[in-house]
Design a protein around this motif. Structure first.
Motif, PDB file in Angstrom:
ATOM      1  N   LYS A 789     -11.661   9.475  -0.750  1.00 12.91           N
ATOM      2  CA  LYS A 789     -12.955  10.096  -0.464  1.00 12.91           C
ATOM      3  C   LYS A 789     -12.768  11.417   0.285  1.00 12.91           C
ATOM      4  O   LYS A 789     -13.471  12.398   0.019  1.00 12.91           O
ATOM      5  CB  LYS A 789     -13.797   9.139   0.387  1.00 12.91           C
ATOM      6  N   ILE A 794     -15.450  14.689   1.202  1.00 14.23           N
ATOM      7  CA  ILE A 794     -16.245  14.084   2.278  1.00 14.23           C
ATOM      8  C   ILE A 794     -15.485  14.241   3.581  1.00 14.23           C
ATOM      9  O   ILE A 794     -14.280  13.993   3.653  1.00 14.23           O
ATOM     10  CB  ILE A 794     -16.504  12.597   1.984  1.00 14.23           C
ATOM     11  N   LYS A 795     -16.195  14.657   4.600  1.00 19.36           N
ATOM     12  CA  LYS A 795     -15.579  14.827   5.899  1.00 19.36           C
ATOM     13  C   LYS A 795     -15.176  13.482   6.465  1.00 19.36           C
ATOM     14  O   LYS A 795     -15.817  12.462   6.213  1.00 19.36           O
ATOM     15  CB  LYS A 795     -16.518  15.538   6.856  1.00 19.36           C
ATOM     16  N   GLU A 796     -14.122  13.503   7.305  1.00 24.23           N
ATOM     17  CA  GLU A 796     -13.587  12.255   7.850  1.00 24.23           C
ATOM     18  C   GLU A 796     -14.615  11.554   8.752  1.00 24.23           C
ATOM     19  O   GLU A 796     -14.742  10.322   8.719  1.00 24.23           O
ATOM     20  CB  GLU A 796     -12.295  12.544   8.634  1.00 24.23           C
ATOM     21  N   GLU A 797     -15.394  12.324   9.542  1.00 30.39           N
ATOM     22  CA  GLU A 797     -16.364  11.701  10.444  1.00 30.39           C
ATOM     23  C   GLU A 797     -17.603  11.173   9.727  1.00 30.39           C
ATOM     24  O   GLU A 797     -18.408  10.420  10.305  1.00 30.39           O
ATOM     25  CB  GLU A 797     -16.797  12.703  11.530  1.00 30.39           C
ATOM     26  N   GLU A 798     -17.759  11.507   8.417  1.00 34.76           N
ATOM     27  CA  GLU A 798     -18.894  11.011   7.637  1.00 34.76           C
ATOM     28  C   GLU A 798     -18.517   9.839   6.741  1.00 34.76           C
ATOM     29  O   GLU A 798     -19.340   9.354   5.963  1.00 34.76           O
ATOM     30  CB  GLU A 798     -19.458  12.146   6.784  1.00 34.76           C
ATOM     31  N   ILE A 799     -17.236   9.395   6.814  1.00 30.51           N
ATOM     32  CA  ILE A 799     -16.812   8.275   5.975  1.00 30.51           C
ATOM     33  C   ILE A 799     -17.606   7.011   6.311  1.00 30.51           C
ATOM     34  O   ILE A 799     -17.910   6.183   5.430  1.00 30.51           O
ATOM     35  CB  ILE A 799     -15.297   8.040   6.176  1.00 30.51           C
ATOM     36  N   TYR A 801     -20.578   6.522   6.773  1.00 32.33           N
ATOM     37  CA  TYR A 801     -21.896   6.446   6.125  1.00 32.33           C
ATOM     38  C   TYR A 801     -21.791   6.034   4.657  1.00 32.33           C
ATOM     39  O   TYR A 801     -22.796   5.898   3.978  1.00 32.33           O
ATOM     40  CB  TYR A 801     -22.610   7.796   6.233  1.00 32.33           C
ATOM     41  N   GLN A 802     -20.575   5.932   4.148  1.00 37.46           N
ATOM     42  CA  GLN A 802     -20.390   5.433   2.793  1.00 37.46           C
ATOM     43  C   GLN A 802     -20.509   3.910   2.803  1.00 37.46           C
ATOM     44  O   GLN A 802     -19.953   3.245   3.680  1.00 37.46           O
ATOM     45  CB  GLN A 802     -19.006   5.857   2.270  1.00 37.46           C
ATOM     46  N   SER A 806     -18.087   1.467   5.246  1.00 37.69           N
ATOM     47  CA  SER A 806     -18.888   1.459   6.480  1.00 37.69           C
ATOM     48  C   SER A 806     -18.139   0.741   7.588  1.00 37.69           C
ATOM     49  O   SER A 806     -17.090   0.124   7.377  1.00 37.69           O
ATOM     50  CB  SER A 806     -20.242   0.768   6.233  1.00 37.69           C
ATOM     51  N   CYS A 870     -11.838   8.703  11.391  1.00 38.13           N
ATOM     52  CA  CYS A 870     -12.989   8.423  10.514  1.00 38.13           C
ATOM     53  C   CYS A 870     -14.115   7.631  11.219  1.00 38.13           C
ATOM     54  O   CYS A 870     -15.281   7.684  10.766  1.00 38.13           O
ATOM     55  CB  CYS A 870     -12.503   7.644   9.281  1.00 38.13           C
ATOM     56  N   TYR A 871     -13.817   6.913  12.244  1.00 42.91           N
ATOM     57  CA  TYR A 871     -14.826   6.108  12.937  1.00 42.91           C
ATOM     58  C   TYR A 871     -14.766   6.382  14.433  1.00 42.91           C
ATOM     59  O   TYR A 871     -14.417   5.511  15.246  1.00 42.91           O
ATOM     60  CB  TYR A 871     -14.600   4.609  12.668  1.00 42.91           C
TER      61      TYR A 871
END
Length: 896
Positions: A789, A794-799, A801-802, A806, A870-871
């Motif tokens: 991803k 997709i940015k790492e900090e927005e992973i 939201y997938q 999640s 990512c989280y």
């Protein structure tokens, strides 16, 4: 003529001709056809050099400078055409090489002047009469560009250089007296001014006539004085004639006296010559009789001499020397024809021939008896180390007759050469048998057998201990091979490993005994032949004989009388060649016996060839006389040993290249790797103090290169058949090689040691990557999807939201990865490593296990890092720490 033209004239003369001792005579500005006059950059110049040779130059002007474009000698000109029919001031010059050139002058006047100048030169020099002129008149050349200033400069230069030719100038300078008379004349005229030149001329004419009259009067007055002088001269001549007649008379009186004196002198000279001749003839005959006379006592002594009579040896030598002096006495060629001289020389030669025949018979008899005695002794001493000894008895007995050898050499060189041949043929049989028995004795004393047969119990025990020590050392401490691997080493490997350091010391003692036994015998024989046959004598020469051509070239045995111009070094070399040819015939079986001895051990084990190579190389290099027979013989033997060594090393290389895959599941360290270790240990023990390090180092590199290639090949072949990972075979063998090369400490193998380490690390890394089944499989799969991803944009900090990735999904996956499952997977991996490694007790398992531990920690840190990226601020973490994982790895290792 303009000032610009004058300036050009001077510049061209100064820059192009004065430096070359040439002088510019004429110059004209010209144009080439079809070019405008205003743009002309060309000049035609007539130049003459110091030897009066004329040249025609074409000069080109370029950027305020001038250069010579073309040059022709006047000899090359064939025809000059003035071209009257042309409206332009054009002219043409044709040369002998068929070249034609046309030029246009600035004006008809300049053209005519230039051509007339050339014609004037042609008319003055006969060598140029062949030049043909067309449409050119015979008028004198005009000034044109013939600058008077340049002619004046040239004239002044001639005067300064002393080159002026008086024949070309009719002017003659007044003398000092003429100048003074002329000045007085004009001073007188100044006092009486003359207004009319004709009156002055008449006055001068009158004065000249008066002077002529006075001169005639003076001549007439001196006539009487002349007549008186003539009378005195006539009286002198008459007196001279009278003196001459007196002298002639006196000479006639003395003539008879002179003739009588000359006759007396001639008679006295004849008498003196007669007396001198008689005296010289008497002396000559006296010396001839004295030198050619040979006492009857000496003749009887030579006829009856016996070699066994020591008392008369000295007197016999003296008699033989006197006989030699009588025979060698140089007689005038005129006296040789005398019957008495001829008969006496025949008589002396007869005595010498009989004595020579007797000497040859007795020498042959003595040499034959001595050789038979030594042959019988050899048969008795067979199988004894004393079979090869110095022939001191032969040498001592023959040395006593050395003076006879010199006498034979001088009287009859052919008999001298035949005696040498007889000696070499007789005693070569003795030495051949002695060498044969000696080498057989050494082969019997040193019997090599892997089971110890034919050796003493002490030697067998020492060898078995050395073998056990060697095998123990092979295990290397940190890595021991299985007992099954020992049985795969073939017989060649066993033989090489059994040759321990102690055995090499034992074998070295035999070789030392061999060399110490041979060298003195050969050196003593060399000294004897040199002294007995008087080879140090510079005039000695050994004729060519059929029995000596096998070992020596014709140049070594041709009869030659060396002149004094031959250098001392060349003479010494020839003497060494002669001595070497004699020894080569005496010891003709030496090289073959020695090579056969070496080949015997080479067939048992090629490692012996290496030992002989090192040992003989050191022996040859330490020889004091490199040109002696022994050094040359050892050199030839060393060549054969080097061939045996190369053949042995080639066989090891072929064995490594053709090594086959062992037919079993676990093969461990390959047999040729261990054989190389045995070989390297033995080689280092042998070559430690030797001289052949370069040859061994070269073969080390070749063999290790083949070992690396064969390990890789066998590993791949074994994996296809038995499914054992090829990496584990490479790990085991490269690990063994790395440790082995470090312990050997061979300088030339430092690079190979690094290569083995690199191969080992690469194989270990590849094995771990292939066989490490990830205990955190679900987490790895999850974050592999995350990574995809991220690659999609997709940015790492927005992973988070997938939906599929999640925070809830991550917590679910983390919960499924517990320590119990991880430990179970790691135990299964450890058992798989134990199954692959050939020796369960090997520390190599711990090395692989440690590498897998590092791989697990790397995956753990990767997952932790991905969670943070990512989280962020989710407070999500794994349910176990690195310490928990390290405890599991340690527990599994200790359990097994």
């Amino acid at each position: 003529m303009t000032s610009i033209q004058q300036q050009q004239q001077q510049i061209i003369n100064r820059e192009l001709f004065q430096l070359n001792s040439e002088r510019l005579k004429y110059l004209i500005i010209v144009n080439k056809p079809n070019k405008k006059k205003s743009k002309s950059n060309y000049f035609l110049a007539i130049v003459v050099n110091n030897i009066n040779t004329h040249f025609l130059y074409l000069i080109k002007k370029t950027d305020q400078s001038y250069k010579k474009d073309k040059i022709w000698q006047f000899d090359e000109i064939q025809q000059i055409d003035s071209k009257h029919e042309s409206n332009e001031p054009e002219f043409e010059i044709r040369f002998k090489n068929k070249q034609e050139f046309r030029w246009i002058a600035n004006s008809q006047k300049e053209k005519s002047s230039f051509l007339q100048s050339i014609k004037q030169i042609v008319n003055q020099v006969p060598a140029y009469f062949h030049i043909k002129f067309i449409n050119i008149s015979n008028g004198q050349p005009a000034s044109a560009l013939v600058f008077n200033q340049l002619e004046e400069i040239s004239t002044n230069e001639k005067l300064e250089n002393g080159d002026w030719n008086q024949e070309n100038d009719s002017y003659q300078a007044l003398t000092n007296r003429e100048e003074a008379d002329l000045e007085r004349l004009f001073q007188l005229e100044v006092e009486n001014p003359i207004n009319n030149a004709e009156a002055l001329t008449e006055k001068l004419s009158r004065d000249l006539a008066n002077m002529d009259s006075l001169n005639i009067q003076d001549i007439m007055a001196s006539e009487q004085r002349v007549m008186d002088l003539m009378t005195i001269l006539q009286n002198t001549i008459d007196e001279t004639f009278r003196l001459e007649n007196k002298i002639i008379y006196y000479e006639s009186l003395l003539k008879n006296v002179r003739d009588i004196v000359q006759k007396v002198e001639k008679k006295e000279a004849i008498v003196q010559t007669y007396n001198d001749n008689n005296k010289r003839l008497l002396d000559e005959f006296g010396q001839l009789v004295t030198k050619l006379d040979f006492a009857k006592e000496d003749e009887y002594l030579l006829k009856e001499y016996d070699f066994n009579s020591i008392a008369s040896y000295g007197r016999c030598i003296e008699a033989a020397m006197r006989l030699q002096e009588a025979i060698q006495f140089e007689i005038s060629p005129t006296l040789n024809s005398l019957q008495g001289v001829t008969e006496q020389k025949r008589y002396l030669n007869g005595i010498a021939s009989k004595f020579l025949e007797k000497l040859m018979d007795q020498f042959r008899s003595i040499m034959t008896n001595l050789s038979n005695e030594y042959l019988e002794r050899s048969n008795v001493m067979k199988g004894n180390e004393q079979v090869l000894t110095e022939h001191s008895k032969v040498h001592n007995q023959l040395f006593g007759y050395g003076e006879f050898i010199k006498w034979i050499r001088v009287f009859d060189p052919k008999s001298y050469a035949s005696l040498i041949v007889f000696y070499t043929n007789t005693f070569s049989i003795v030495y051949e048998k002695e060498f044969s028995y000696f080498f057989d004795y050494l082969r019997d004393r040193y019997v090599y057998n892997s089971k110890g047969i034919g050796q003493s119990s002490e030697i067998s025990k020492r060898k078995s201990l050395a073998i056990n020590d060697l095998k123990t050392d092979f295990r290397r401490g940190s890595y021991a091979s299985s007992s099954n691997n020992e049985t795969t080493i073939d017989n060649v490997s066993i033989r090489s490993s059994e040759v321990s350091l102690s055995e090499w010391e034992e074998f070295d003692s035999y070789i030392e005994f061999l060399l110490k036994s041979i060298d003195p015998v050969c050196l003593v024989e060399q000294h004897f032949c040199n002294k007995f046959f008087d080879l140090d004598n510079q005039n000695i020469s050994i004729p060519s004989t059929p029995t000596m051509t096998n070992k020596s070239s014709p140049s070594e045995t041709d009869v030659s009388n060396h002149s004094s111009s031959v250098s001392e070094q060349s003479m010494q070399s020839k003497k060494q060649d002669k001595l070497r040819s004699i020894l080569a015939e005496l010891f003709k079986s030496f090289e073959n016996e020695f090579i056969s001895f070496i080949s015997h051990y080479d067939k048992i084990d090629g490692l012996y060839s290496m030992y002989f190579l090192v040992r003989l190389t050191s022996h040859v290099l330490n020889a004091q006389d490199a040109g002696s027979f022994l050094s040359k013989a050892y050199g030839n033997i060393l060549i054969q040993v080097k061939r045996n060594f190369d053949r042995y090393m080639q066989s090891i290389q072929t064995e490594i290249e053709e090594a086959k895959d062992p037919k079993r599941t676990k093969i461990g360290v390959l047999s040729f790797v261990k054989r190389f270790e045995n070989f390297a240990k033995q080689t280092e023990n042998i070559i430690k103090y030797g001289q052949r390090r370069t040859d061994i180092d070269r073969w080390y590199g070749i063999l290790l290169e083949k070992i690396f290639h064969s390990i890789s090949r066998i590993a791949k072949e074994h994996q296809r058949i038995y499914k054992t990972p090829s990496q584990i075979i490479e790990i085991e063998n490269y690990h063994y090689l790395q440790i082995m090369l470090s312990s050997l400490k061979i300088a030339c193998l430092n690079n190979e040691k690094k290569v083995a380490k690199d191969y080992y690390n690469n194989a270990l890394k590849e094995y771990v990557n292939i066989n490490f089944r990830r205990p955190l499989e679900k987490l790895n799969i999850f974050f592999e999807g995350v990574q995809q991803k991220v690659k999609q944009g997709i940015k790492e900090e927005e992973i988070g939201y997938q939906l599929a990735f999640s925070k809830q999904e991550l917590r679910k996956v983390i919960k499924e990865c517990n320590l119990k499952d991880i430990k179970k997977g790691l135990e299964e991996m450890y058992r798989r490593v134990e199954k692959h490694v050939s020796d369960p007790e090997s520390t190599l398992i711990q090395v692989i296990w440690r590498s897998m531990q590092e791989e697990f920690i790397t995956q753990y840190k990767y997952i932790q890092e991905m969670i943070k990226k990512c989280y962020p601020e989710s407070n999500i973490c794994l349910m176990f720490t690195i310490d928990h994982v390290l405890n599991i790895f340690s527990e599994i290792a200790q359990t097994h």
